[in-house]
Design a protein around this motif. Structure first.
Motif, PDB file in Angstrom:
ATOM      1  N   TYR A 159       0.862  -1.182   0.000  1.00 11.80           N
ATOM      2  CA  TYR A 159       0.000   0.000   0.000  1.00 11.80           C
ATOM      3  C   TYR A 159       0.898   1.231   0.000  1.00 11.80           C
ATOM      4  N   VAL A 170      -5.060  -2.885  -0.059  1.00 13.63           N
ATOM      5  CA  VAL A 170      -5.247  -2.370   1.303  1.00 13.63           C
ATOM      6  C   VAL A 170      -6.196  -1.174   1.275  1.00 13.63           C
ATOM      7  N   ARG A 195      -2.283 -11.272   6.707  1.00 18.32           N
ATOM      8  CA  ARG A 195      -1.535 -10.481   5.749  1.00 18.32           C
ATOM      9  C   ARG A 195      -0.536  -9.578   6.475  1.00 18.32           C
ATOM     10  N   PRO A 197       0.732  -6.114   5.482  1.00 12.92           N
ATOM     11  CA  PRO A 197       0.761  -4.958   4.580  1.00 12.92           C
ATOM     12  C   PRO A 197       2.091  -4.218   4.670  1.00 12.92           C
ATOM     13  N   LYS A 234      -7.844  -8.698   6.592  1.00 17.08           N
ATOM     14  CA  LYS A 234      -8.451  -7.529   5.958  1.00 17.08           C
ATOM     15  C   LYS A 234      -9.448  -6.850   6.902  1.00 17.08           C
TER      16      LYS A 234
END
Length: 298
Positions: A159, A170, A195, A197, A234
């Motif tokens: 991101y 993201v 995840r 990010p 998420k």
């Protein structure tokens, strides 16, 4: 040293171009469909054009960041994605080998199945979807090219600063949050896969360190991992963004059943042990700090 960057108009590419422009390296960024100055238009699927461009600009290092990175898009347009993710990589690897240019290939955590993290750089890949398969095929092109000096850098979901929230897996979650509030409709967010990010600015800074190491000793480093240091689903990312931006979570629901048509690994935590062994700088920005910067205009 002079660096040639493919995919300079993309999410990662823009951060790399900006970061390198303030470094001791001279950088030339190329793109295609979204190319606008200072990014130079170059079709990396045109082998002749690529070789001529490299002959004209004589880079010492090529960072190959151009790719189709959306798993669903790869599945829907496989042949086109293969040209970009594999064929262009094979061609670049051949050219770099002939001209003694160091090639840094940007790969993904999706080359692993996510079953037994953390994954070391020499663990056997086992991709679960076509995107992972194509990126692994690109890795193979690089590894097996005779006479090539190379680095493969695996990075997870990225991101960074963008004008469009749907450019990153993201920030598109924040777009979905805003839409759910506006429409007063429930939106389900994946609360299964873990995840990590990774902020594009951090990845760009790490790439500078990789290039500096090559400038220092002229040695290729092989496979490396760079990853954000916070683990979230998420759903948890949306919770964090909502809190930071003072948005309601009334219309967000945790999804605990797999709903995507593309299979994704459960937990592809990439070990950065090799980076520590090589004394490569690994500074990373906290998610809260970075995402507030990214979302400041939204």
């Amino acid at each position: 040293m002079r660096v040639l960057l493919t995919g300079a108009s993309g999410l990662l590419g823009r951060a790399v171009l900006s970061k390198f422009s303030s470094s001791s390296f001279e950088i030339i960024g190329t793109g295609f469909s979204r190319a606008a100055p200072p990014v130079v238009k170059l079709n990396i699927l045109d082998a002749g054009a690529v070789e001529s461009f490299i002959d004209d600009h004589t880079p010492d290092i090529v960072i190959h960041a151009a790719a189709e990175r959306r798993p669903e898009a790869v599945q829907e347009n496989y042949d086109q994605a293969k040209q970009l993710n594999v064929d262009s990589t094979d061609n670049l690897a051949s050219i770099c080998a002939r001209k003694d240019v160091y090639l840094i290939y940007i790969s993904t955590d999706y080359v692993f199945d996510g079953e037994k993290p953390p994954f070391q750089v020499d663990d056997k890949p086992n991709p679960l979807n076509k995107y992972g398969e194509l990126k692994l095929a690109g890795e193979t092109c690089v590894k097996e090219k005779e006479g090539l000096k190379w680095c493969i850098l695996r990075i997870p979901v990225l991101y960074g600063c963008t004008d469009k929230l749907d450019e990153s897996a993201v920030t598109i979650l924040y777009q979905a949050l805003l839409q759910s509030i506006e429409n007063k409709r429930m939106a389900k967010m994946n609360h299964i896969e873990r995840r990590y990010p990774t902020f594009t600015e951090d990845a760009a800074g790490f790439l500078i360190r990789v290039c500096e190491k090559y400038e220092e000793d002229g040695k290729a480093v092989g496979v490396l991992h760079f990853i954000g240091d916070e683990c979230m689903t998420k759903y948890e990312m949306v919770q964090r963004m909502a809190k930071l931006k003072d948005k309601s979570l009334d219309f967000i629901e945790a999804e605990t059943k797999v709903s995507s048509t593309v299979k994704r690994p459960f937990d592809c935590f990439l070990s950065m042990d090799k980076c520590k062994d090589l004394n490569l700088q690994c500074s990373r920005t906290s998610f809260d700090t970075a995402i507030l910067t990214v979302l400041q205009n939204f």
